[in-house]
Design a protein around this motif. Structure first.
Motif, mmCIF file in Angstrom:
data_model
loop_
_atom_site.group_PDB
_atom_site.id
_atom_site.type_symbol
_atom_site.label_atom_id
_atom_site.label_comp_id
_atom_site.label_asym_id
_atom_site.label_seq_id
_atom_site.Cartn_x
_atom_site.Cartn_y
_atom_site.Cartn_z
ATOM 1 N N SER A 51 4.987 3.908 12.873
ATOM 2 C CA SER A 51 5.715 4.424 11.710
ATOM 3 C C SER A 51 5.734 3.318 10.668
ATOM 4 C CB SER A 51 7.151 4.814 12.087
ATOM 5 O OG SER A 51 7.180 5.928 12.933
ATOM 6 N N LYS A 52 4.803 3.370 9.751
ATOM 7 C CA LYS A 52 4.762 2.386 8.671
ATOM 8 C C LYS A 52 4.691 3.145 7.355
ATOM 9 C CE LYS A 52 1.299 -0.016 10.449
ATOM 10 N NZ LYS A 52 0.281 -1.084 10.620
ATOM 11 N N ALA A 53 5.872 3.289 6.735
ATOM 12 C CA ALA A 53 6.039 4.036 5.490
ATOM 13 C C ALA A 53 6.128 5.533 5.758
ATOM 14 C CB ALA A 53 4.908 3.742 4.507
ATOM 15 N N GLU A 54 6.580 6.266 4.765
ATOM 16 C CA GLU A 54 6.724 7.720 4.784
ATOM 17 C C GLU A 54 7.750 8.207 5.807
ATOM 18 O OE1 GLU A 54 2.929 9.859 4.419
ATOM 19 O OE2 GLU A 54 1.969 7.904 4.154
ATOM 20 N N VAL A 55 8.597 7.294 6.274
ATOM 21 C CA VAL A 55 9.576 7.675 7.298
ATOM 22 C C VAL A 55 10.686 8.533 6.720
ATOM 23 C CG1 VAL A 55 9.097 5.661 8.726
ATOM 24 C CG2 VAL A 55 10.905 5.532 6.996
ATOM 25 N N GLU A 56 10.780 8.591 5.385
ATOM 26 C CA GLU A 56 11.792 9.452 4.783
ATOM 27 C C GLU A 56 11.616 10.904 5.213
ATOM 28 O OE1 GLU A 56 8.775 8.343 1.465
ATOM 29 O OE2 GLU A 56 9.782 7.383 3.160
ATOM 30 N N GLN A 63 1.348 -3.918 6.402
ATOM 31 C CA GLN A 63 1.760 -4.995 7.297
ATOM 32 C C GLN A 63 2.974 -4.604 8.148
ATOM 33 O OE1 GLN A 63 1.571 -5.027 3.951
ATOM 34 N NE2 GLN A 63 0.762 -6.950 3.158
ATOM 35 N N PHE A 64 2.829 -4.767 9.442
ATOM 36 C CA PHE A 64 3.929 -4.475 10.364
ATOM 37 C C PHE A 64 5.134 -5.353 10.046
ATOM 38 C CE2 PHE A 64 6.208 -5.399 14.347
ATOM 39 C CZ PHE A 64 6.565 -4.107 14.722
ATOM 40 N N GLY A 65 4.893 -6.619 9.671
ATOM 41 C CA GLY A 65 5.983 -7.545 9.404
ATOM 42 C C GLY A 65 6.900 -7.105 8.282
ATOM 43 N N TYR A 66 6.387 -6.324 7.357
ATOM 44 C CA TYR A 66 7.217 -5.766 6.287
ATOM 45 C C TYR A 66 7.817 -4.432 6.708
ATOM 46 C CZ TYR A 66 8.393 -3.323 1.920
ATOM 47 O OH TYR A 66 9.029 -2.594 0.949
ATOM 48 N N TRP A 67 6.969 -3.536 7.186
ATOM 49 C CA TRP A 67 7.416 -2.171 7.426
ATOM 50 C C TRP A 67 8.365 -2.041 8.605
ATOM 51 C CZ3 TRP A 67 7.467 1.146 3.825
ATOM 52 C CH2 TRP A 67 6.508 1.100 2.802
ATOM 53 N N VAL A 68 8.328 -2.977 9.559
ATOM 54 C CA VAL A 68 9.200 -2.851 10.724
ATOM 55 C C VAL A 68 10.671 -2.868 10.312
ATOM 56 C CG1 VAL A 68 9.311 -5.340 11.249
ATOM 57 C CG2 VAL A 68 9.566 -3.648 13.091
ATOM 58 N N TRP A 69 10.991 -3.533 9.208
ATOM 59 C CA TRP A 69 12.375 -3.501 8.707
ATOM 60 C C TRP A 69 12.508 -2.695 7.410
ATOM 61 C CZ3 TRP A 69 13.035 -5.523 3.846
ATOM 62 C CH2 TRP A 69 12.062 -6.429 3.398
ATOM 63 N N ALA A 70 11.456 -2.671 6.600
ATOM 64 C CA ALA A 70 11.515 -1.909 5.352
ATOM 65 C C ALA A 70 11.617 -0.407 5.613
ATOM 66 C CB ALA A 70 10.293 -2.218 4.495
ATOM 67 N N ASN A 71 11.092 0.034 6.759
ATOM 68 C CA ASN A 71 11.273 1.435 7.153
ATOM 69 C C ASN A 71 12.749 1.827 7.126
ATOM 70 O OD1 ASN A 71 8.626 2.238 7.611
ATOM 71 N ND2 ASN A 71 8.638 1.594 9.741
ATOM 72 N N PHE A 98 0.807 -1.225 0.000
ATOM 73 C CA PHE A 98 0.000 0.000 0.000
ATOM 74 C C PHE A 98 0.840 1.275 0.000
ATOM 75 C CE2 PHE A 98 -2.638 -3.415 1.533
ATOM 76 C CZ PHE A 98 -3.787 -3.253 0.763
ATOM 77 N N ILE A 99 1.721 1.299 -0.973
ATOM 78 C CA ILE A 99 2.490 2.507 -1.260
ATOM 79 C C ILE A 99 2.934 2.409 -2.715
ATOM 80 C CG2 ILE A 99 4.863 1.813 -0.685
ATOM 81 C CD1 ILE A 99 4.959 4.436 1.027
ATOM 82 N N HIS A 100 3.139 3.541 -3.365
ATOM 83 C CA HIS A 100 3.345 3.524 -4.816
ATOM 84 C C HIS A 100 4.628 2.807 -5.236
ATOM 85 C CE1 HIS A 100 -0.081 6.082 -5.205
ATOM 86 N NE2 HIS A 100 0.488 7.118 -4.603
ATOM 87 N N TRP A 101 5.748 3.173 -4.633
ATOM 88 C CA TRP A 101 7.028 2.587 -5.024
ATOM 89 C C TRP A 101 7.766 2.170 -3.752
ATOM 90 C CZ3 TRP A 101 12.394 3.156 -4.776
ATOM 91 C CH2 TRP A 101 13.119 2.461 -5.766
ATOM 92 N N PRO A 102 7.431 0.987 -3.219
ATOM 93 C CA PRO A 102 8.038 0.568 -1.956
ATOM 94 C C PRO A 102 9.561 0.566 -2.038
ATOM 95 C CG PRO A 102 6.321 -0.966 -2.673
ATOM 96 C CD PRO A 102 6.565 -0.030 -3.803
ATOM 97 N N PRO A 103 10.236 1.052 -0.958
ATOM 98 C CA PRO A 103 9.648 1.443 0.326
ATOM 99 C C PRO A 103 9.385 2.948 0.443
ATOM 100 C CG PRO A 103 12.018 1.310 0.567
ATOM 101 C CD PRO A 103 11.711 0.970 -0.877
#
Length: 430
Positions: free
Chosen positions: A381-386, A319-327, A26-31
């Motif tokens: 904090s799931k995405a947009e952490v940049e 999903q927390f399981g992805y974003w917790v490290w993809a962040n 659920f983001i355009h160009w992960p991460p």
């Protein structure tokens, strides 16, 4: 080398995983919140020229300047680099962000009464509330929107002008970090850190995000706290400690996540060695709490409502399981791989470094990263952490100054080159 490969691996995995598995994150160009739009626009010459000029001339310029003029040059360099990156897409790159209906600047114009805005703020946060706030206003305490209300009150009606004001204030955060390093360590270590703070890819988001303002407010609060934590005079203790608390307290009313500044604040006081600064800083922060509470906004009531709104929106699908490290992969785009390269040395210096100056730089950088780790583990904090993590990222950027001198110029070049590459290949949403 190993730590750099970890950074590369996180970036690669964060990019590849959703595409290889078919998982919608659920983001355009992960991460990143961005779109893949390769476009070597002619305006890319702006950041390229700034980068080349800085790379070739900075040593000569900085060595000729005393401390005061040096800080002016640092601010100018930071502003030019940030502005050049922000204007790759023209003025619209700045104005379109602040003109979005979901942003603070648009709704700030509709606020006719500040007391009514503050007292009725929480009831308009829930997604199911009639006439609820758009996502960014709802996702922050009212202090964030209040800044743009004040801009509107003084006659700033153009979103581009508002964006340039935010960018300019944000760039002062670099000066605040250098003052902190000088206060706690020495001018020598502050000068070593300066190029890394200026040249970071984080400047892309500092130029087009209100989080740049939050970054500067927080950085100046910590700079004043450093001055309070290193003085023996009671007048200076109060004179620096109280305003430090005011700014740090205000930070928490700009963004809920900036409560994690407590980690950096404790690190600053620890390095300064004067714990008597803590009660004065707390006193200043409590004055901010009292002011907002008396005006009708209770932070501790607003945060749980925000959490509900957070998970009522797109965040319950991420999903927390992805974003917790993809962040951390997304964050690497802002910090650059140079920070990853410096982590082993930074951790070693923070843990048992004998040189005071190097230890100060290491502790500040590591404290910034610990704040980031806590943020990603929180699930808020799931995405947009940049952009969200900019107030912490600016402190991690001092770490590469600990690296051997023979590495520094090549790594500085990669920092600037990566920023230009991002602007060339991606259209970032912030």
């Amino acid at each position: 080398m190993v730590s750099t490969l970890i950074g590369v691996g996180l970036v690669a995995a964060a990019i590849v995983w959703p595409r290889a598995t078919g998982t919608d994150v659920f983001i355009h160009w992960p991460p990143l919140k961005a779109r893949w739009t390769p476009d070597p626009a002619p305006t890319l010459v702006l950041p390229v020229l700034v980068a080349l000029t800085g790379f070739l001339c900075w040593r000569r310029i900085s060595s000729a300047l005393n401390w005061g003029p040096y800080l002016v040059a640092v601010f100018a360099g930071s502003w030019l680099w940030t502005a050049a990156l922000a204007h790759v897409g023209g003025k619209e790159s700045v104005s379109k962000v602040f003109a979005r209906p979901s942003e603070y600047f648009v709704d700030a114009k509709e606020v006719s009464s500040i007391p009514a805005f503050l007292s009725g703020f929480i009831e308009k946060v829930p997604l199911r509330a009639p006439d609820h706030w758009p996502i960014h206003i709802a996702g922050h305490p009212p202090g964030a929107t209040l800044f743009f209300i004040l801009l509107d009150r003084i006659g700033i009606e153009d979103p581009y002008t508002a964006g340039v004001i935010v960018m300019t204030l944000g760039c002062t955060g670099v000066v605040a970090v250098l003052l902190t390093v000088k206060t706690l360590a020495s001018q020598k270590f502050a000068r070593r850190a300066a190029p890394w703070l200026i040249a970071a890819p984080a400047a892309i988001w500092m130029g087009v995000s209100a989080d740049a303002l939050f970054t500067a407010v927080a950085a100046w609060g910590l700079a004043l706290l450093a001055l309070a934590a290193t003085t023996d005079r009671s007048s200076r203790l109060i004179g620096f400690g109280l305003p430090a608390g005011l700014l740090l307290g205000l930070s928490v009313y700009l963004s809920y996540g900036l409560l994690l500044l407590g980690i950096l604040a404790i690190a600053v006081i620890y390095l300064g060695g004067r714990w008597t600064a803590l009660p004065w800083a707390l006193g200043g922060a409590l004055l901010v709490v009292a002011a907002f509470t008396l005006a009708g906004f209770r932070w501790w009531e607003g945060f749980p409502v925000l959490v509900t709104r957070y998970y009522d929106g797109i965040q319950h699908k991420r999903q927390f399981g992805y974003w917790v490290w993809a962040n951390l992969g997304a964050w690497t785009f802002t910090s650059g791989l140079a920070v990853w390269a410096a982590f082993p040395r930074g951790i070693a210096e923070a843990w048992r470094g004998a040189d005071k100056g190097r230890r100060v730089v290491a502790v500040l950088g590591c404290a910034g990263f610990v704040s980031i780790l806590v943020a990603t583990l929180s699930g808020m904090s799931k995405a947009e952490v940049e952009r969200i993590w900019l107030p912490f990222t600016i402190w991690t950027l001092v770490l590469p100054s600990l690296l051997p001198l023979r590495w520094q110029r090549p790594l500085l070049a990669t920092q600037m080159a990566s920023a230009v590459a991002i602007e060339c290949l991606l259209t970032t949403q912030w």
